[in-house]
Design a protein around this motif. Structure first.
Motif, mmCIF file in Angstrom:
data_model
loop_
_atom_site.group_PDB
_atom_site.id
_atom_site.type_symbol
_atom_site.label_atom_id
_atom_site.label_comp_id
_atom_site.label_asym_id
_atom_site.label_seq_id
_atom_site.Cartn_x
_atom_site.Cartn_y
_atom_site.Cartn_z
ATOM 1 N N PHE A 28 6.694 -3.013 11.529
ATOM 2 C CA PHE A 28 5.916 -3.689 10.494
ATOM 3 C C PHE A 28 6.100 -2.997 9.150
ATOM 4 C CE2 PHE A 28 2.518 -4.916 13.869
ATOM 5 C CZ PHE A 28 3.372 -5.844 14.408
ATOM 6 N N GLY A 29 5.690 -3.652 8.085
ATOM 7 C CA GLY A 29 5.715 -3.047 6.770
ATOM 8 C C GLY A 29 6.414 -3.942 5.784
ATOM 9 N N PRO A 30 6.250 -3.642 4.526
ATOM 10 C CA PRO A 30 5.649 -2.449 3.947
ATOM 11 C C PRO A 30 4.116 -2.498 3.945
ATOM 12 C CG PRO A 30 6.404 -3.892 2.202
ATOM 13 C CD PRO A 30 6.823 -4.530 3.509
ATOM 14 N N ALA A 31 3.551 -1.353 3.598
ATOM 15 C CA ALA A 31 2.100 -1.204 3.544
ATOM 16 C C ALA A 31 1.670 -0.866 2.121
ATOM 17 C CB ALA A 31 1.665 -0.076 4.484
ATOM 18 N N ARG A 32 0.412 -1.171 1.844
ATOM 19 C CA ARG A 32 -0.190 -0.756 0.572
ATOM 20 C C ARG A 32 -1.653 -0.446 0.856
ATOM 21 N NH1 ARG A 32 -1.850 -5.838 -2.875
ATOM 22 N NH2 ARG A 32 -2.641 -7.091 -1.180
ATOM 23 N N CYS A 33 -2.211 0.498 0.088
ATOM 24 C CA CYS A 33 -3.585 0.887 0.394
ATOM 25 C C CYS A 33 -4.288 1.512 -0.807
ATOM 26 C CB CYS A 33 -3.619 1.877 1.550
ATOM 27 S SG CYS A 33 -3.032 3.536 1.140
ATOM 28 N N LEU A 46 -0.909 -4.230 5.848
ATOM 29 C CA LEU A 46 0.412 -3.971 6.393
ATOM 30 C C LEU A 46 1.074 -5.321 6.625
ATOM 31 C CD1 LEU A 46 2.386 -1.845 7.588
ATOM 32 C CD2 LEU A 46 1.145 -2.094 9.744
ATOM 33 N N ALA A 47 2.278 -5.501 6.077
ATOM 34 C CA ALA A 47 2.990 -6.764 6.237
ATOM 35 C C ALA A 47 3.526 -6.913 7.656
ATOM 36 C CB ALA A 47 4.138 -6.846 5.232
ATOM 37 N N VAL A 48 3.399 -8.135 8.176
ATOM 38 C CA VAL A 48 3.974 -8.525 9.463
ATOM 39 C C VAL A 48 4.640 -9.875 9.204
ATOM 40 C CG1 VAL A 48 3.546 -9.037 11.884
ATOM 41 C CG2 VAL A 48 2.105 -7.372 10.705
ATOM 42 N N ILE A 53 -1.880 -7.681 8.046
ATOM 43 C CA ILE A 53 -2.998 -7.160 8.821
ATOM 44 C C ILE A 53 -3.768 -6.249 7.880
ATOM 45 C CG2 ILE A 53 -3.703 -5.736 10.773
ATOM 46 C CD1 ILE A 53 -0.944 -6.304 11.985
ATOM 47 N N ALA A 54 -5.066 -6.456 7.764
ATOM 48 C CA ALA A 54 -5.902 -5.546 6.986
ATOM 49 C C ALA A 54 -6.179 -4.317 7.856
ATOM 50 C CB ALA A 54 -7.202 -6.224 6.587
ATOM 51 N N ILE A 55 -6.033 -3.134 7.271
ATOM 52 C CA ILE A 55 -6.211 -1.877 7.996
ATOM 53 C C ILE A 55 -7.286 -1.053 7.293
ATOM 54 C CG2 ILE A 55 -5.126 0.292 8.717
ATOM 55 C CD1 ILE A 55 -3.773 -1.960 10.128
ATOM 56 N N SER A 56 -8.278 -0.616 8.066
ATOM 57 C CA SER A 56 -9.321 0.268 7.566
ATOM 58 C C SER A 56 -9.124 1.648 8.167
ATOM 59 C CB SER A 56 -10.697 -0.278 7.962
ATOM 60 O OG SER A 56 -11.706 0.652 7.638
ATOM 61 N N GLY A 57 -9.229 2.666 7.361
ATOM 62 C CA GLY A 57 -9.143 4.036 7.848
ATOM 63 C C GLY A 57 -10.535 4.644 7.910
ATOM 64 N N GLY A 58 -10.703 5.636 8.738
ATOM 65 C CA GLY A 58 -11.974 6.342 8.820
ATOM 66 C C GLY A 58 -13.015 5.635 9.652
ATOM 67 N N GLY A 59 -12.615 4.667 10.464
ATOM 68 C CA GLY A 59 -13.553 3.937 11.309
ATOM 69 C C GLY A 59 -13.279 4.182 12.771
#
Length: 119
Positions: A28-33, A46-48, A53-59
């Motif tokens: 997958f990719g590219p990603a941006r955040c 993240l591109a598919v 796909i929306a990605i959350s960190g810290g959860g």
């Protein structure tokens, strides 16, 4: 109602680690955040293919089941194997598609379908 798009939203304890794995293993990719004050992945996508796909960190990671259409399930299988992940060989399902399935280290199931379901 005219729906225009569906975006899965996945939560991971470490967004950077998740995106690195999803990019390396699944392609997958590219990603941006956006990053938090410590420089860690906070929110992003993240591109598919033409989707994201929306990605959350810290959860806390959930247990999502995601189906991704691919033109060649066997090629996706080889990509995953070459990344060092052990999975079962692709299968022809009785309801239509040829599939290859992998579970990421956080428990989300990624099912790659070649062809459509015939219900």
């Amino acid at each position: 109602m005219n729906f225009t798009k569906l975006t899965p939203y996945l939560r991971y304890p470490d967004g950077d680690a998740a995106v690195a794995w999803l990019t390396r293993v699944l392609g997958f990719g590219p990603a941006r955040c956006a990053r938090d004050e410590n420089g860690a992945w906070y929110e992003g996508d993240l591109a598919v293919g033409d989707s994201k796909i929306a990605i959350s960190g810290g959860g806390t990671a959930g247990n999502a089941y995601l189906i991704i259409s691919v033109p060649d399930a066997d090629a996706q299988y080889r990509k995953i194997i070459e990344a060092g992940v052990e999975i079962d060989e692709p299968q022809d399902k009785p309801y239509g598609p040829r599939t290859v399935t992998v579970t990421d280290p956080w428990g989300n199931v990624w099912d790659f379908w070649q062809g459509e379901a015939e219900f």
